[in-house]
Design an enzyme around this catalytic site. Structure first.
Site, PDB file in Angstrom:
ATOM      1  N   GLY A 230       0.826  -1.206   0.000  1.00 51.23           N
ATOM      2  CA  GLY A 230       0.000   0.000   0.000  1.00 51.23           C
ATOM      3  C   GLY A 230       0.854   1.247   0.000  1.00 51.23           C
ATOM      4  N   GLU A 250       5.612  -3.264   0.974  1.00 43.85           N
ATOM      5  CA  GLU A 250       5.823  -2.815  -0.404  1.00 43.85           C
ATOM      6  C   GLU A 250       5.025  -1.525  -0.550  1.00 43.85           C
ATOM      7  OE1 GLU A 250       5.447  -1.526  -3.586  1.00 43.85           O
ATOM      8  OE2 GLU A 250       4.193  -3.177  -4.289  1.00 43.85           O
ATOM      9  N   LEU A 251       5.754  -0.397  -0.673  1.00 42.43           N
ATOM     10  CA  LEU A 251       5.136   0.909  -0.450  1.00 42.43           C
ATOM     11  C   LEU A 251       5.102   1.814  -1.671  1.00 42.43           C
ATOM     12  CD1 LEU A 251       6.682   1.675   3.062  1.00 42.43           C
ATOM     13  CD2 LEU A 251       4.556   0.478   2.501  1.00 42.43           C
ATOM     14  N   CYS A 284       2.477   0.563  -8.745  1.00 40.45           N
ATOM     15  CA  CYS A 284       3.659   1.122  -8.083  1.00 40.45           C
ATOM     16  C   CYS A 284       4.864   1.175  -9.007  1.00 40.45           C
ATOM     17  CB  CYS A 284       3.982   0.326  -6.828  1.00 40.45           C
ATOM     18  SG  CYS A 284       4.033  -1.455  -7.085  1.00 40.45           S
TER      19      CYS A 284
END
Length: 482
Positions: A230, A250-251, A284
């Site tokens: 997120g 996981e950003l 992402c």
């Protein structure tokens, strides 16, 4: 009028459909498309208590048994891909072609997790190589870490759930799933599919809700591992709430792609157009910043603009649509606002820059200032910025100015540049002669800096979802004892 898809909670082995609920308004249809039963405090308490008992039951399953279940699930996903793609289109406005692509990846992910389950083992340690170890034998095995919490995002809700849940189950763990509020029906349908394929009910629970539900689960001592995908703000909150337990984050990122002077400009433009606007840029690793050598800059900008203008924008349920809607109106409006800010600062907007509801017109921003939000922040939308560069060392440095470092792309045939970029770029992965937006689900994926901690892909996730357990046999040796 589409039927509303119901998404129940699964708590302690029982589906719980009744109770407080929240409707998901489809961003393109602009009407309710799914309804999720919101987890209450007593649901969270019951789920956590059940997870401790369920962990033992799942751990007793042989790796081959887990693998067989995952393989059956992969086959079922392949058969039902069109059904899931439609759900993704309804809940998220994701075009059917993108939804079908996501479900192909889900099938791959489940198959890979099955293969990795069969490979879980240990080793015989060389204890007799040192004097104090003579006469002894030591072995290791990988054992389940304990209950896993999987918090998944809206942009790829099926595949990222598959990664977390399949790897956790392959490792022998039970999992509590906290899906995104934007895709409750898709997430629930995938859990149901896995149960139908033979996953024991002890293997998974699903609790719908917002950040408060996730925060309570993260802080719970019953949870051994947290796997979160997120935004960076939410990721920091997850890490803070989780405290001293294993956390994988996981950003996101604001991915850069470099186009060198020896590149095939037409091909680079085509690839960047196709991978910069799929899922409306809500990935992402979506193409966001494209740095082009000044000698080819105008040529590339013109070619990219032409490719983007040719994209079909509109109804995500139309099989021909390339770009559907963003997750909501606010997300689309943010992209419009950032585009206007860049234009006021001197950038040229060669196409796009407007929205219709949550549908963002695919936008190309040429030569924005290096401190513009479309360059420095994560756009996470249907926009690509194109910037010139003069020297290769300079562009590497410019790429690394970002606080993110997830993945990058590079178009060149110069092997020295390839090696230099692989060595110097502060990212978790580099795609050569492709854009940043390319991923194989059996290859490790993750970033550095603000892009997170850990690697996704079943093999690497199984390592995070297991612990090394040692057996020491004193006075019993398989080695010489002199």
């Amino acid at each position: 009028m589409n039927a509303i898809h119901e998404a129940a909670c699964l708590v302690a082995g029982e589906w719980v459909p009744e109770g407080p609920s929240t409707d998901r308004i489809g961003p393109y249809l602009r009407q309710p498309v799914s309804r999720a039963r919101t987890a209450q405090l007593h649901d969270i308490t019951a789920a956590l208590a059940y997870a401790g008992q369920a962990a033992k039951a799942v751990a007793r399953l042989a790796p081959a048994t887990r693998a067989d279940i995952l393989e059956r699930a992969a086959a079922a996903v392949t058969e039902r891909g069109a059904e899931f793609a439609r759900l993704l289109a309804l809940e998220l406005g994701k075009p059917l072609k993108d939804g079908r692509g996501e479900m192909l990846r889900v099938a791959d992910t489940l198959s890979v997790a099955a293969a990795e389950a069969r490979m879980i083992g240990g080793e015989v340690l060389p204890v007799a190589g040192w004097g104090r170890g003579i006469g002894n034998t030591a072995l290791t095995q990988r054992t389940p870490a304990g209950p896993v919490l999987a918090i998944t995002p809206f942009n790829a809700p099926a595949n990222l759930l598959a990664h977390k849940l399949a790897a956790s189950f392959a490792a022998g763990n039970t999992t509590i799933v906290k899906p995104p509020p934007q895709a409750p029906a898709t997430s629930t349908a995938l859990v149901e599919l896995l149960l139908d394929a033979g996953m024991p009910v002890e293997g998974v629970q699903i609790l719908h809700g917002g950040g408060d539900v996730g925060a309570r689960l993260c802080a719970a001592p019953e949870i051994a591992v947290v796997s979160f995908t997120g935004g960076i703000t939410a990721g920091h909150a997850v890490a803070h709430a989780a405290g001293p337990k294993r956390v994988m984050l996981e950003l996101g990122g604001n991915a850069a792609t470099i186009v060198c002077e020896d590149a095939d400009i037409a091909e680079a433009a085509r690839v960047c157009a196709r991978t910069g606007y799929s899922n409306s840029g809500q990935s992402c690793i979506s193409v966001q910043r494209v740095y082009v050598h000044r000698s080819r800059f105008d040529e590339f900008a013109d070619a990219l603009t032409a490719e983007v203008k040719a994209l079909i924008v509109g109804d995500p349920m139309d099989p021909a649509t390339d770009v559907g809607s963003m997750v909501d109106d606010d997300a689309a409006e943010r992209v419009v606002r950032w585009t206007a800010e860049a234009a006021r600062a001197g950038a040229a907007v060669t196409t796009g820059g407007s929205r219709s509801g949550s549908v963002m017109a695919p936008t190309v921003v040429v030569a924005p200032p290096r401190d513009a939000k479309v360059v420095r922040e994560e756009v996470f939308g249907a926009l690509v910025a194109v910037l010139p560069y003069d020297g290769f060392d300079e562009v590497i440095e410019e790429c690394n100015r970002s606080t993110y470092g997830l993945q990058a792309g590079l178009f060149t045939h110069d092997v020295r540049r390839i090696v230099t970029a692989w060595r110097e770029l502060e990212v978790g992965g580099l795609v050569v002669n492709g854009s940043s937006n390319f991923r194989l689900d059996h290859v490790p994926f993750g970033g550095v800096k603000d892009s997170g901690i850990g690697r996704e892909s079943p093999r690497w996730m199984i390592e995070d979802f297991t612990v090394t357990k040692t057996l020491m046999l004193k006075g019993l040796t398989i080695w010489g004892d002199q």
